[in-house]
Scaffold this active site. Structure first.
Site, PDB file in Angstrom:
ATOM      1  N   TYR A  94       5.124  -4.845 -10.957  1.00  0.00           N
ATOM      2  CA  TYR A  94       4.504  -4.237 -12.161  1.00  0.00           C
ATOM      3  C   TYR A  94       4.592  -2.702 -12.130  1.00  0.00           C
ATOM      4  CZ  TYR A  94       0.557  -2.894 -15.222  1.00  0.00           C
ATOM      5  OH  TYR A  94      -0.251  -2.308 -16.167  1.00  0.00           O
ATOM      6  N   TYR A 117      -7.634  -7.370   2.038  1.00  0.00           N
ATOM      7  CA  TYR A 117      -6.665  -6.556   1.285  1.00  0.00           C
ATOM      8  C   TYR A 117      -7.012  -5.075   1.418  1.00  0.00           C
ATOM      9  CZ  TYR A 117      -4.793  -4.096  -2.793  1.00  0.00           C
ATOM     10  OH  TYR A 117      -4.194  -3.169  -3.619  1.00  0.00           O
ATOM     11  N   SER A 163      -5.338   2.469  -2.939  1.00  0.00           N
ATOM     12  CA  SER A 163      -6.188   1.888  -3.977  1.00  0.00           C
ATOM     13  C   SER A 163      -7.604   2.413  -3.860  1.00  0.00           C
ATOM     14  CB  SER A 163      -6.176   0.373  -3.771  1.00  0.00           C
ATOM     15  OG  SER A 163      -7.255  -0.217  -4.437  1.00  0.00           O
ATOM     16  N   LYS A 214      -5.066  -1.664   3.170  1.00  0.00           N
ATOM     17  CA  LYS A 214      -4.797  -0.356   2.546  1.00  0.00           C
ATOM     18  C   LYS A 214      -5.338   0.776   3.434  1.00  0.00           C
ATOM     19  CE  LYS A 214      -2.552  -1.589  -1.052  1.00  0.00           C
ATOM     20  NZ  LYS A 214      -1.137  -1.260  -1.189  1.00  0.00           N
TER      21      LYS A 214
HETATM   22  P1  NAD Z   1       3.283  -6.391  -7.744  1.00  0.00           P
HETATM   23  O1  NAD Z   1       2.935  -7.625  -6.993  1.00  0.00           O
HETATM   24  O2  NAD Z   1       3.698  -6.535  -9.164  1.00  0.00           O
HETATM   25  O3  NAD Z   1       4.412  -5.572  -6.964  1.00  0.00           O
HETATM   26  C1  NAD Z   1       4.545  -5.612  -5.570  1.00  0.00           C
HETATM   27  C2  NAD Z   1       5.994  -5.932  -5.267  1.00  0.00           C
HETATM   28  O4  NAD Z   1       6.181  -5.945  -3.856  1.00  0.00           O
HETATM   29  C3  NAD Z   1       6.430  -7.292  -5.798  1.00  0.00           C
HETATM   30  O5  NAD Z   1       7.611  -7.129  -6.561  1.00  0.00           O
HETATM   31  C4  NAD Z   1       6.690  -8.111  -4.536  1.00  0.00           C
HETATM   32  O6  NAD Z   1       7.720  -9.053  -4.725  1.00  0.00           O
HETATM   33  C5  NAD Z   1       7.032  -7.040  -3.521  1.00  0.00           C
HETATM   34  N1  NAD Z   1       6.749  -7.377  -2.110  1.00  0.00           N
HETATM   35  C6  NAD Z   1       5.588  -7.808  -1.569  1.00  0.00           C
HETATM   36  N2  NAD Z   1       5.737  -8.000  -0.236  1.00  0.00           N
HETATM   37  C7  NAD Z   1       7.023  -7.662   0.075  1.00  0.00           C
HETATM   38  C8  NAD Z   1       7.778  -7.638   1.272  1.00  0.00           C
HETATM   39  N3  NAD Z   1       7.273  -8.041   2.438  1.00  0.00           N
HETATM   40  N4  NAD Z   1       9.061  -7.213   1.213  1.00  0.00           N
HETATM   41  C9  NAD Z   1       9.615  -6.819   0.046  1.00  0.00           C
HETATM   42  N5  NAD Z   1       8.959  -6.837  -1.132  1.00  0.00           N
HETATM   43  C10 NAD Z   1       7.675  -7.257  -1.113  1.00  0.00           C
HETATM   44  O7  NAD Z   1       2.022  -5.414  -7.635  1.00  0.00           O
HETATM   45  P2  NAD Z   1       1.711  -4.040  -8.365  1.00  0.00           P
HETATM   46  O8  NAD Z   1       0.527  -4.263  -9.218  1.00  0.00           O
HETATM   47  O9  NAD Z   1       2.938  -3.466  -8.930  1.00  0.00           O
HETATM   48  O10 NAD Z   1       1.214  -3.183  -7.130  1.00  0.00           O
HETATM   49  C11 NAD Z   1       2.073  -2.313  -6.414  1.00  0.00           C
HETATM   50  C12 NAD Z   1       1.302  -1.665  -5.288  1.00  0.00           C
HETATM   51  O11 NAD Z   1       0.161  -0.986  -5.830  1.00  0.00           O
HETATM   52  C13 NAD Z   1       0.745  -2.634  -4.251  1.00  0.00           C
HETATM   53  O12 NAD Z   1       0.866  -2.041  -2.990  1.00  0.00           O
HETATM   54  C14 NAD Z   1      -0.711  -2.772  -4.629  1.00  0.00           C
HETATM   55  O13 NAD Z   1      -1.508  -3.106  -3.532  1.00  0.00           O
HETATM   56  C15 NAD Z   1      -1.014  -1.381  -5.145  1.00  0.00           C
HETATM   57  N6  NAD Z   1      -2.160  -1.338  -6.068  1.00  0.00           N
HETATM   58  C16 NAD Z   1      -2.135  -2.104  -7.197  1.00  0.00           C
HETATM   59  C17 NAD Z   1      -3.227  -2.087  -8.068  1.00  0.00           C
HETATM   60  C18 NAD Z   1      -3.242  -2.955  -9.306  1.00  0.00           C
HETATM   61  O14 NAD Z   1      -4.321  -3.170  -9.873  1.00  0.00           O
HETATM   62  N7  NAD Z   1      -2.102  -3.435  -9.792  1.00  0.00           N
HETATM   63  C19 NAD Z   1      -4.343  -1.281  -7.778  1.00  0.00           C
HETATM   64  C20 NAD Z   1      -4.307  -0.496  -6.632  1.00  0.00           C
HETATM   65  C21 NAD Z   1      -3.211  -0.531  -5.783  1.00  0.00           C
HETATM   66  N1  UFG Z   2     -13.814  -9.010 -14.451  1.00  0.00           N
HETATM   67  C1  UFG Z   2     -14.389  -9.983 -15.262  1.00  0.00           C
HETATM   68  N2  UFG Z   2     -13.665 -11.113 -15.500  1.00  0.00           N
HETATM   69  C2  UFG Z   2     -12.411 -11.322 -15.005  1.00  0.00           C
HETATM   70  C3  UFG Z   2     -11.834 -10.316 -14.165  1.00  0.00           C
HETATM   71  C4  UFG Z   2     -12.573  -9.177 -13.914  1.00  0.00           C
HETATM   72  O1  UFG Z   2     -15.507  -9.829 -15.738  1.00  0.00           O
HETATM   73  O2  UFG Z   2     -11.812 -12.377 -15.249  1.00  0.00           O
HETATM   74  C5  UFG Z   2     -14.560  -7.743 -14.224  1.00  0.00           C
HETATM   75  C6  UFG Z   2     -14.851  -7.426 -12.776  1.00  0.00           C
HETATM   76  O3  UFG Z   2     -16.063  -8.014 -12.371  1.00  0.00           O
HETATM   77  C7  UFG Z   2     -14.887  -5.894 -12.802  1.00  0.00           C
HETATM   78  C8  UFG Z   2     -13.884  -5.530 -13.902  1.00  0.00           C
HETATM   79  O4  UFG Z   2     -13.746  -6.700 -14.694  1.00  0.00           O
HETATM   80  O5  UFG Z   2     -16.153  -5.460 -13.208  1.00  0.00           O
HETATM   81  C9  UFG Z   2     -12.523  -5.126 -13.360  1.00  0.00           C
HETATM   82  O6  UFG Z   2     -12.052  -6.151 -12.494  1.00  0.00           O
HETATM   83  P1  UFG Z   2     -10.531  -6.221 -12.000  1.00  0.00           P
HETATM   84  O7  UFG Z   2     -10.397  -7.455 -11.180  1.00  0.00           O
HETATM   85  O8  UFG Z   2      -9.631  -6.044 -13.155  1.00  0.00           O
HETATM   86  O9  UFG Z   2     -10.393  -4.912 -11.127  1.00  0.00           O
HETATM   87  P2  UFG Z   2     -11.194  -4.460  -9.826  1.00  0.00           P
HETATM   88  O10 UFG Z   2     -11.778  -3.134 -10.158  1.00  0.00           O
HETATM   89  O11 UFG Z   2     -12.114  -5.486  -9.328  1.00  0.00           O
HETATM   90  O12 UFG Z   2     -10.031  -4.380  -8.767  1.00  0.00           O
HETATM   91  C10 UFG Z   2      -8.889  -3.580  -8.981  1.00  0.00           C
HETATM   92  C11 UFG Z   2      -7.671  -4.150  -8.239  1.00  0.00           C
HETATM   93  C12 UFG Z   2      -7.848  -4.082  -6.763  1.00  0.00           C
HETATM   94  C13 UFG Z   2      -8.220  -2.718  -6.353  1.00  0.00           C
HETATM   95  C14 UFG Z   2      -9.436  -2.269  -7.118  1.00  0.00           C
HETATM   96  C15 UFG Z   2      -9.786  -0.863  -6.799  1.00  0.00           C
HETATM   97  O13 UFG Z   2      -7.475  -5.488  -8.597  1.00  0.00           O
HETATM   98  O14 UFG Z   2      -6.613  -4.393  -6.158  1.00  0.00           O
HETATM   99  O15 UFG Z   2      -9.173  -2.327  -8.523  1.00  0.00           O
HETATM  100  O16 UFG Z   2     -10.811  -0.415  -7.600  1.00  0.00           O
HETATM  101  F1  UFG Z   2      -8.488  -2.710  -5.054  1.00  0.00           F
END
Ligand code: NAD
Ligand code: UFG
Length: 335
Positions: free
Chosen positions: A12, A150, A126, A154
């Site tokens: 993503y 998780y 994160s 991080k």
């Molecule tokens: P995503 O799952 O869409 O992207 C992660 C990608 O990494 C995927 O394409 C997956 O196939 C690849 N991957 C995982 N393990 C691998 C491995 N061992 N070797 C090669 N490829 C591998 O997730 P995203 O939402 O794009 O998140 C990207 C990064 O941002 C992650 O590190 C995630 O922890 C961090 N992050 C995401 C969020 C969020 O809400 N999306 C919030 C905070 C941090």
């Molecule tokens: N929530 C709902 N219903 C749902 C999903 C979420 O009510 O189906 C609420 C949660 O309780 C929270 C808010 O929506 O209050 C946001 O929840 P998310 O799951 O969308 O996001 P979080 O803030 O819990 O977590 C995200 C990422 C994590 C990251 C974190 C850091 O998913 O990977 O932000 O703040 F670690």
């Protein structure tokens, strides 16, 4: 032309960042094992930009294969390291898979970088590293702590990267602590594609599209204005641009929150989605989700002051673009 290795670039945030890099004239090499993504996202980024991406279907757990990529691709200037597993709930059920993939994968990557003389890395951290933060909005200097495996990965990866930079004065490390990335590229061609959404917005998107019957609101008895959880949502394109700003200005070890500084409640998010999509979106209040905090929003000025980087897109753009992507691609990339 600078060359960037993007691990997890088919995912993503990685796909949107690759698009921004290509548009800014960088050469992009993606390494991804596609465990949570599809090669289709890479094809669409190429189509949108009219530029080529070199793609390696490689698992970071396979150190030999990872080293081969770095040897085949000389002159990589920087690495952006997205590749990780990210589902909080799953990490509680299967901690070893998370520790193994996220930590071992990162160590393999760092060893390969060291062996090939690549010294610049931007890391996807994160807001989860703040745990249940006492000071809101939370500054980068706040105490750290994790509430699930998780989040622990991080924190550990932040420590490993910082220690590596301490040991090698040529190394530059930028830790970007994302708040809640949402939305999609304005074309509607790429976006978030979860089969089983864990996060709020992708879930709401799927309810609006009729894929799921209703959204469950996890608790309405928090100490917040309307009782539901408050988070800082950031448009994925603003987040993508922050990565480009980070690699353009690497200097020692830097840590930045990446958010907008404005929080929205779960109810506000659902109501905005109703208005923008015109869909009814049924919602039901259920129990709190374990490990959730009432409010998590960042102090977001440091990245602006030091990298000149500021979120430009507001809530309307976040939801409009998320809905555009969802309604144009009801099955994501799986069609
Ligand atoms: P995503 O799952 O869409 O992207 C992660 C990608 O990494 C995927 O394409 C997956 O196939 C690849 N991957 C995982 N393990 C691998 C491995 N061992 N070797 C090669 N490829 C591998 O997730 P995203 O939402 O794009 O998140 C990207 C990064 O941002 C992650 O590190 C995630 O922890 C961090 N992050 C995401 C969020 C969020 O809400 N999306 C919030 C905070 C941090
Ligand atoms: N929530 C709902 N219903 C749902 C999903 C979420 O009510 O189906 C609420 C949660 O309780 C929270 C808010 O929506 O209050 C946001 O929840 P998310 O799951 O969308 O996001 P979080 O803030 O819990 O977590 C995200 C990422 C994590 C990251 C974190 C850091 O998913 O990977 O932000 O703040 F670690």
């Amino acid at each position: 032309m600078q060359k960037v290795l993007v691990t997890g670039g088919a995912g993503y945030i990685g796909s949107h960042t690759s698009l921004v890099l290509l548009e800014k004239g960088y050469e992009v090499v993606i390494l991804d094992n596609l465990c949570n993504s599809s090669e289709e996202s890479i094809r669409r980024v190429e189509k949108l930009t009219g530029k080529k991406i070199t793609f390696y279907n490689v698992d970071l757990m396979d150190k030999e294969a990872t080293l081969e990529v770095l040897n085949k691709e000389p002159n990589i200037d920087s690495v952006i390291h997205f590749a990780a597993l990210k589902a909080v709930g799953e990490s509680v059920q299967k901690p070893l898979i998370y520790y193994n993939n996220n930590i071992s994968g990162t160590i393999n990557l760092l060893e390969c970088m060291q062996e090939t003389g690549v010294n610049n890395i931007v890391f996807s951290s994160s807001a989860t590293v703040y745990g249940d933060a006492k000071e809101i909005p939370v500054p980068e200097t706040a105490p750290l702590g994790a509430t699930n495996p998780y989040g622990q990965t991080k924190l550990m990866m932040e420590t490993i990267l910082t220690d590596c930079a301490k040991a090698n004065e040529k190394m530059n490390v930028t830790l970007l602590r994302y708040f809640n990335p949402v939305g999609a590229h304005e074309s509607g061609e790429i976006g978030e594609d979860p089969e089983y959404p864990n996060n709020l917005l992708p879930f709401v998107q799927q309810v609006a599209a009729g894929i799921r019957p209703k959204v469950f609101i996890f608790g309405d008895d928090y100490d917040t204005p309307d009782g539901t959880g408050v988070r800082d949502y950031i448009h994925v394109m603003d987040l993508a641009e922050a990565h480009e700003a980070a690699i353009a200005k690497m200097n020692g070890v830097k840590v930045y929150n990446v958010g907008t500084g404005t929080g929205y409640s779960v109810k506000e998010m659902i109501e905005s989605f109703r208005q923008i999509s015109g869909s009814e979106i049924s919602a039901e209040i259920t129990a709190r989700r374990e490990g959730d905090v009432a409010m998590l929003t960042p102090k977001a000025e440091l990245i602006k002051d030091e990298l000149g980087c500021e979120a430009k897109r507001g809530l309307t753009e976040m939801i409009t673009d998320a809905w555009h992507w969802q309604s144009q691609n009801p099955k994501g990339f799986r069609e």
